[in-house]
Design a protein around this motif. Structure first.
Motif, PDB file in Angstrom:
ATOM      1  N   GLU A  50      45.960  32.736  39.213  1.00  0.00           N
ATOM      2  CA  GLU A  50      44.880  33.720  39.189  1.00  0.00           C
ATOM      3  C   GLU A  50      43.802  33.425  38.147  1.00  0.00           C
ATOM      4  O   GLU A  50      42.672  33.902  38.295  1.00  0.00           O
ATOM      5  CB  GLU A  50      45.449  35.118  38.953  1.00  0.00           C
ATOM      6  CG  GLU A  50      46.427  35.566  40.031  1.00  0.00           C
ATOM      7  CD  GLU A  50      46.911  36.981  39.825  1.00  0.00           C
ATOM      8  OE1 GLU A  50      46.293  37.725  39.024  1.00  0.00           O
ATOM      9  OE2 GLU A  50      47.929  37.347  40.446  1.00  0.00           O
ATOM     10  N   TRP A  51      44.150  32.629  37.137  1.00  0.00           N
ATOM     11  CA  TRP A  51      43.202  32.409  36.051  1.00  0.00           C
ATOM     12  C   TRP A  51      42.905  30.936  35.799  1.00  0.00           C
ATOM     13  O   TRP A  51      42.109  30.604  34.921  1.00  0.00           O
ATOM     14  CB  TRP A  51      43.712  33.074  34.770  1.00  0.00           C
ATOM     15  CG  TRP A  51      43.851  34.560  34.920  1.00  0.00           C
ATOM     16  CD1 TRP A  51      44.999  35.253  35.120  1.00  0.00           C
ATOM     17  CD2 TRP A  51      42.800  35.519  34.920  1.00  0.00           C
ATOM     18  NE1 TRP A  51      44.751  36.590  35.249  1.00  0.00           N
ATOM     19  CE2 TRP A  51      43.390  36.793  35.117  1.00  0.00           C
ATOM     20  CE3 TRP A  51      41.409  35.443  34.769  1.00  0.00           C
ATOM     21  CZ2 TRP A  51      42.639  37.962  35.175  1.00  0.00           C
ATOM     22  CZ3 TRP A  51      40.664  36.612  34.828  1.00  0.00           C
ATOM     23  CH2 TRP A  51      41.277  37.851  35.028  1.00  0.00           C
ATOM     24  N   ARG A 110      52.932  41.052  32.784  1.00  0.00           N
ATOM     25  CA  ARG A 110      51.543  41.471  32.568  1.00  0.00           C
ATOM     26  C   ARG A 110      51.146  41.318  31.107  1.00  0.00           C
ATOM     27  O   ARG A 110      50.061  40.803  30.794  1.00  0.00           O
ATOM     28  CB  ARG A 110      51.353  42.928  33.004  1.00  0.00           C
ATOM     29  CG  ARG A 110      49.991  43.499  32.612  1.00  0.00           C
ATOM     30  CD  ARG A 110      49.836  44.948  33.032  1.00  0.00           C
ATOM     31  NE  ARG A 110      48.565  45.496  32.561  1.00  0.00           N
ATOM     32  CZ  ARG A 110      48.408  46.111  31.397  1.00  0.00           C
ATOM     33  NH1 ARG A 110      49.443  46.255  30.572  1.00  0.00           N
ATOM     34  NH2 ARG A 110      47.220  46.586  31.045  1.00  0.00           N
ATOM     35  N   LYS A 143      38.147  35.750  29.764  1.00  0.00           N
ATOM     36  CA  LYS A 143      39.134  36.023  30.801  1.00  0.00           C
ATOM     37  C   LYS A 143      40.052  37.180  30.381  1.00  0.00           C
ATOM     38  O   LYS A 143      40.500  37.959  31.230  1.00  0.00           O
ATOM     39  CB  LYS A 143      39.944  34.765  31.104  1.00  0.00           C
ATOM     40  CG  LYS A 143      39.140  33.696  31.834  1.00  0.00           C
ATOM     41  CD  LYS A 143      39.988  32.492  32.188  1.00  0.00           C
ATOM     42  CE  LYS A 143      39.164  31.478  32.987  1.00  0.00           C
ATOM     43  NZ  LYS A 143      39.950  30.275  33.361  1.00  0.00           N
ATOM     44  N   ALA A 167      38.175  40.255  31.158  1.00  0.00           N
ATOM     45  CA  ALA A 167      38.159  40.429  32.613  1.00  0.00           C
ATOM     46  C   ALA A 167      39.493  40.968  33.123  1.00  0.00           C
ATOM     47  O   ALA A 167      39.537  41.812  34.023  1.00  0.00           O
ATOM     48  CB  ALA A 167      37.826  39.101  33.291  1.00  0.00           C
ATOM     49  N   ALA A 168      40.583  40.489  32.550  1.00  0.00           N
ATOM     50  CA  ALA A 168      41.907  40.955  32.965  1.00  0.00           C
ATOM     51  C   ALA A 168      42.097  42.423  32.611  1.00  0.00           C
ATOM     52  O   ALA A 168      42.655  43.200  33.401  1.00  0.00           O
ATOM     53  CB  ALA A 168      42.986  40.109  32.298  1.00  0.00           C
ATOM     54  N   ALA A 193      39.719  44.634  32.283  1.00  0.00           N
ATOM     55  CA  ALA A 193      38.847  45.401  33.170  1.00  0.00           C
ATOM     56  C   ALA A 193      39.452  45.516  34.562  1.00  0.00           C
ATOM     57  O   ALA A 193      39.366  46.571  35.211  1.00  0.00           O
ATOM     58  CB  ALA A 193      37.473  44.744  33.239  1.00  0.00           C
ATOM     59  N   ARG A 194      40.055  44.454  35.035  1.00  0.00           N
ATOM     60  CA  ARG A 194      40.658  44.469  36.368  1.00  0.00           C
ATOM     61  C   ARG A 194      41.821  45.448  36.442  1.00  0.00           C
ATOM     62  O   ARG A 194      42.046  46.097  37.468  1.00  0.00           O
ATOM     63  CB  ARG A 194      41.128  43.072  36.752  1.00  0.00           C
ATOM     64  CG  ARG A 194      41.544  42.949  38.201  1.00  0.00           C
ATOM     65  CD  ARG A 194      41.964  41.533  38.550  1.00  0.00           C
ATOM     66  NE  ARG A 194      43.226  41.158  37.910  1.00  0.00           N
ATOM     67  CZ  ARG A 194      43.853  40.009  38.131  1.00  0.00           C
ATOM     68  NH1 ARG A 194      43.305  39.110  38.942  1.00  0.00           N
ATOM     69  NH2 ARG A 194      44.988  39.730  37.529  1.00  0.00           N
ATOM     70  N   ASP A 195      42.576  45.551  35.333  1.00  0.00           N
ATOM     71  CA  ASP A 195      43.702  46.488  35.296  1.00  0.00           C
ATOM     72  C   ASP A 195      43.228  47.935  35.350  1.00  0.00           C
ATOM     73  O   ASP A 195      43.999  48.836  35.722  1.00  0.00           O
ATOM     74  CB  ASP A 195      44.528  46.271  34.028  1.00  0.00           C
ATOM     75  CG  ASP A 195      45.418  45.042  34.137  1.00  0.00           C
ATOM     76  OD1 ASP A 195      45.479  44.457  35.235  1.00  0.00           O
ATOM     77  OD2 ASP A 195      46.046  44.673  33.133  1.00  0.00           O
ATOM     78  N   GLY A 196      41.994  48.161  34.932  1.00  0.00           N
ATOM     79  CA  GLY A 196      41.463  49.511  34.956  1.00  0.00           C
ATOM     80  C   GLY A 196      41.983  50.407  33.852  1.00  0.00           C
ATOM     81  O   GLY A 196      41.817  51.639  33.894  1.00  0.00           O
TER      82      GLY A 196
END
Length: 236
Positions: free
Chosen positions: A103-104, A202, A216, A219-220, A222-225
């Protein structure tokens, strides 16, 4: 009936030089949980599967006894981070390495640590030789220093308190992050407990990204919310 396999294991330890009783206790605790929920047959099955992986070459055997061995490299190119896993948490570390690669785009080297305490003792002895033995200079290198040479960051995860993995921190030249189960005892499923204590895949991924690529890492997150950081496990 359920306790018989564990009793057999514990009896065998009486005739074995146990180099790390803390690590042994971890595995016995895990097997005790399997026995409670799955019974003696399940424990026997797991022990047979472990035995199937027992044959190893002499070099790997020596590395295991000295405290760590390289498990695998995930991803393409030179590893950008080294991930250390101990005991049952090794599975989470392996899964984290797969996420980093897929994924990264980050290659990770995975190490199985059989004893942080043995690694620390060996590194301390090597340091002592360099400091006080004439004619040794930089020739005395510990197993840890040989395995983790270089500047690639290191992330270590165990299901003990951070202090256990931090035993080797003074002897690692690269940036070093330890994850552990600091806090009070709780009752829940294994996945839930690993998530709560922040030692699941995680959190290993997040720690690795923070050490390798801050962009990154952001970004991770932010993606997790995730918006609000929950209280630290040791505060609950």
């Amino acid at each position: 009936m359920q306790a018989q396999p564990l009793a057999s294991i514990e009896a065998s330890l009486e005739h074995t030089d146990d180099s790390d009783r803390q690590e042994t206790s971890e595995w016995l605790d895990a097997l005790a949980g399997v026995a409670r929920h799955g019974g003696a047959d399940r424990v026997g099955f797991l022990m047979r599967r472990l035995a199937e992986h027992a044959p190893i070459d002499a070099a790997q055997h020596a590395d295991i006894l000295r405290g760590m061995r390289r498990h695998a490299t995930m991803g393409n190119g030179t590893p950008q981070v080294r991930l250390l896993g101990s005991g049952a948490i090794l599975r989470e570390v392996i899964a984290a390495a797969e996420v980093l690669a897929q994924e990264w785009g980050i290659a990770a080297e995975v190490w199985s640590v059989t004893s942080f305490s043995e690694l620390a003792r060996d590194a301390q002895a090597a340091q002592r030789e360099r400091l006080f033995a004439s004619g040794v200079a930089d020739e005395a290198r510990s197993h840890l220093e040989t395995c983790l040479a270089g500047s690639a960051p290191v992330v270590a995860a165990t299901d003990y308190v951070r202090a256990y993995a931090n035993l080797i921190a003074p002897y690692v030249d690269a940036p070093y992050t330890a994850l552990g189960t600091d806090g009070f005892g709780r009752s829940d499923t294994r996945p839930a407990l690993r998530r709560f204590f922040e030692v699941d895949r995680r959190h290993v991924v997040l720690a690795a990204l923070a050490a390798v690529d801050p962009d990154k890492h952001r970004a991770a997150l932010a993606r997790d919310g995730a918006t609000d950081l929950p209280p630290a496990p040791w505060q609950c």
